[in-house]
Design a protein around this motif. Structure first.
Motif, short mmCIF file in Angstrom:
data_model
loop_
_atom_site.label_atom_id
_atom_site.label_comp_id
_atom_site.label_asym_id
_atom_site.label_seq_id
_atom_site.Cartn_x
_atom_site.Cartn_y
_atom_site.Cartn_z
N TYR A 126 6.84 -21.94 30.62
CA TYR A 126 6.20 -23.02 31.15
C TYR A 126 5.50 -22.29 32.39
O TYR A 126 5.84 -21.13 32.77
CB TYR A 126 7.29 -23.88 31.91
CG TYR A 126 7.75 -24.69 30.56
CD1 TYR A 126 7.40 -25.95 30.25
CD2 TYR A 126 9.23 -24.21 30.05
CE1 TYR A 126 8.14 -26.63 29.27
CE2 TYR A 126 9.65 -25.04 29.01
CZ TYR A 126 9.19 -26.16 28.99
OH TYR A 126 9.83 -26.97 27.98
N ASP A 127 4.30 -22.57 32.71
CA ASP A 127 3.53 -22.30 33.63
C ASP A 127 3.84 -23.12 35.10
O ASP A 127 4.23 -24.27 34.85
CB ASP A 127 1.94 -22.40 33.42
CG ASP A 127 1.41 -21.60 32.28
OD1 ASP A 127 1.73 -20.42 32.41
OD2 ASP A 127 0.57 -22.01 31.43
N LEU A 128 3.88 -22.40 36.00
CA LEU A 128 4.07 -22.99 37.49
C LEU A 128 3.00 -22.64 38.42
O LEU A 128 2.26 -21.96 38.00
CB LEU A 128 5.49 -22.18 37.83
CG LEU A 128 6.75 -22.15 37.09
CD1 LEU A 128 7.69 -21.52 37.87
CD2 LEU A 128 7.27 -23.65 36.97
N ALA A 184 11.00 -29.93 35.97
CA ALA A 184 10.38 -30.75 34.98
C ALA A 184 10.41 -30.00 33.68
O ALA A 184 10.46 -30.38 32.68
CB ALA A 184 8.94 -31.11 35.53
N ALA A 185 10.17 -28.47 33.90
CA ALA A 185 10.34 -27.89 32.69
C ALA A 185 11.50 -27.77 32.07
O ALA A 185 11.79 -27.89 30.85
CB ALA A 185 9.84 -26.39 33.22
N MET A 186 12.67 -27.80 32.92
CA MET A 186 13.80 -27.76 32.39
C MET A 186 14.39 -29.03 31.53
O MET A 186 14.46 -29.03 30.53
CB MET A 186 15.08 -27.50 33.63
CG MET A 186 16.39 -27.73 33.01
SD MET A 186 17.03 -26.44 31.99
CE MET A 186 17.45 -25.20 33.23
N ASN A 223 7.74 -14.00 31.11
CA ASN A 223 6.70 -14.05 30.82
C ASN A 223 5.38 -13.93 31.67
O ASN A 223 4.27 -14.50 31.60
CB ASN A 223 6.53 -15.44 29.84
CG ASN A 223 6.85 -15.33 28.50
OD1 ASN A 223 6.24 -14.72 27.72
ND2 ASN A 223 7.88 -16.00 28.31
N GLY A 224 5.85 -13.22 32.77
CA GLY A 224 4.94 -12.90 33.81
C GLY A 224 5.01 -13.74 35.22
O GLY A 224 5.64 -14.73 35.12
N PRO A 225 4.14 -13.49 36.10
CA PRO A 225 4.08 -14.36 37.40
C PRO A 225 3.78 -15.65 36.98
O PRO A 225 3.10 -15.89 36.14
CB PRO A 225 3.14 -13.60 38.18
CG PRO A 225 2.64 -12.42 37.46
CD PRO A 225 3.19 -12.60 36.07
N ASN A 226 4.39 -16.43 38.05
CA ASN A 226 4.09 -18.17 37.79
C ASN A 226 4.36 -18.71 36.63
O ASN A 226 3.70 -19.64 36.11
CB ASN A 226 2.68 -18.32 38.41
CG ASN A 226 2.42 -17.68 39.84
OD1 ASN A 226 3.33 -17.98 40.51
ND2 ASN A 226 1.30 -17.40 39.86
N THR A 227 5.19 -18.35 36.07
CA THR A 227 5.85 -18.89 34.81
C THR A 227 7.49 -19.03 34.69
O THR A 227 8.04 -18.37 35.45
CB THR A 227 5.68 -18.21 33.57
OG1 THR A 227 6.20 -16.79 33.33
CG2 THR A 227 4.12 -17.84 33.33
N VAL A 228 8.28 -19.80 34.05
CA VAL A 228 9.38 -19.64 33.95
C VAL A 228 9.85 -19.96 32.30
O VAL A 228 8.96 -20.70 31.72
CB VAL A 228 10.19 -20.90 34.59
CG1 VAL A 228 9.58 -22.40 34.36
CG2 VAL A 228 11.84 -20.85 34.86
N THR A 229 10.73 -19.22 31.70
CA THR A 229 11.01 -19.44 30.26
C THR A 229 12.53 -19.65 30.12
O THR A 229 13.35 -19.18 30.80
CB THR A 229 10.77 -17.92 30.00
OG1 THR A 229 9.52 -17.71 30.06
CG2 THR A 229 11.08 -18.18 28.23
N TYR A 230 12.69 -20.85 29.41
CA TYR A 230 14.05 -21.32 29.36
C TYR A 230 14.39 -20.94 27.77
O TYR A 230 13.59 -20.85 26.85
CB TYR A 230 14.13 -23.01 29.53
CG TYR A 230 13.96 -23.02 30.92
CD1 TYR A 230 14.92 -22.56 32.00
CD2 TYR A 230 13.04 -24.16 31.46
CE1 TYR A 230 14.79 -22.79 33.20
CE2 TYR A 230 13.02 -24.59 32.82
CZ TYR A 230 13.67 -23.64 33.83
OH TYR A 230 13.53 -24.11 35.16
N PHE A 231 15.87 -20.91 27.82
CA PHE A 231 16.34 -20.35 26.34
C PHE A 231 17.25 -21.35 25.80
O PHE A 231 18.16 -21.83 26.56
CB PHE A 231 16.85 -18.93 26.72
CG PHE A 231 15.79 -17.96 26.64
CD1 PHE A 231 15.40 -17.12 25.80
CD2 PHE A 231 15.28 -17.56 28.17
CE1 PHE A 231 14.44 -16.18 25.89
CE2 PHE A 231 14.28 -16.67 28.05
CZ PHE A 231 13.93 -15.91 27.10
N GLY A 232 17.48 -21.42 24.64
CA GLY A 232 18.64 -21.77 23.91
C GLY A 232 19.10 -21.12 22.70
O GLY A 232 18.27 -20.11 22.22
#
Ligand code: SF4
Length: 177
Positions: free
Chosen positions: A78-80, A91-93, A164-173
């Protein structure tokens, strides 16, 4: 048996970014990751059936997972707005949990049985019934962290990006199957 290409197609259809395979027997179930849960930075400790102490010890989690031979790690990037965009992260979560459910619905007909885990746990109900009995025991997504899974290590093993780099968050399952 479902192939990685088929998983990737179903993951993409569910809106996920990536997925990759790891042999279940090679996974390290880490007490150190569980200790992070115990610090309760996510404030879910002792609040849900998907998190400690309700999920059981690391050994119990490992035994549950090792009933399966394979593990599929899946993620969504997700981009932040910036690295302090907590609203964006929340919201991304929430969105990730919806996508994990959509992915589960698509893989379910292809698998005899499985165990699904997701970032920070279940999210099926607005408020978990814990400590009263779980409302939907067959829909619980255990917390991937609570199971002691070292996601950055698993991402490397699965050939996936953890960050995935600055200003992003990556969630995993994860899906044991
Ligand atoms: S299904 Fe509902 S009651 Fe059961 S663990 Fe998930 S959030 Fe809690």
């Amino acid at each position: 048996m479902i192939t990685i290409d088929e998983f990737q197609e179903l993951a993409a259809r569910a809106g996920l970014t990536d997925c990759g395979l790891v042999e279940a027997r090679k996974i390290n179930f880490s007490h150190d990751v569980r200790k992070m849960c115990e610090q309760n930075t996510c404030r879910m400790y002792g609040k849900t059936w998907a998190c400690p102490p309700a999920v059981g010890t690391i050994e119990e989690c490992r035994d549950r997972c090792l009933q399966y031979d394979r593990f599929l790690l899946f993620s969504c990037k997700y981009d932040l707005e910036d690295s302090f965009d907590f609203e964006g992260m929340t919201a991304a979560m929430a969105d990730f949990k919806v996508k994990a459910r959509a992915f589960e619905a698509s893989v379910k007909p292809c698998l005899k049985r499985y165990l699904m885990l997701a970032n920070e746990g279940c999210g099926e109900c607005g408020t978990c019934a814990y400590p009263d009995p779980c409302r939907f025991p067959d829909r619980v997504h255990g917390s991937i962290e609570a199971y002691g899974l070292f996601v950055s290590e698993l991402a490397t093993a699965a050939g996936m990006k953890y960050n995935n780099g600055p200003n992003t968050v990556t969630y995993f399952g994860g899906l044991f199957y």
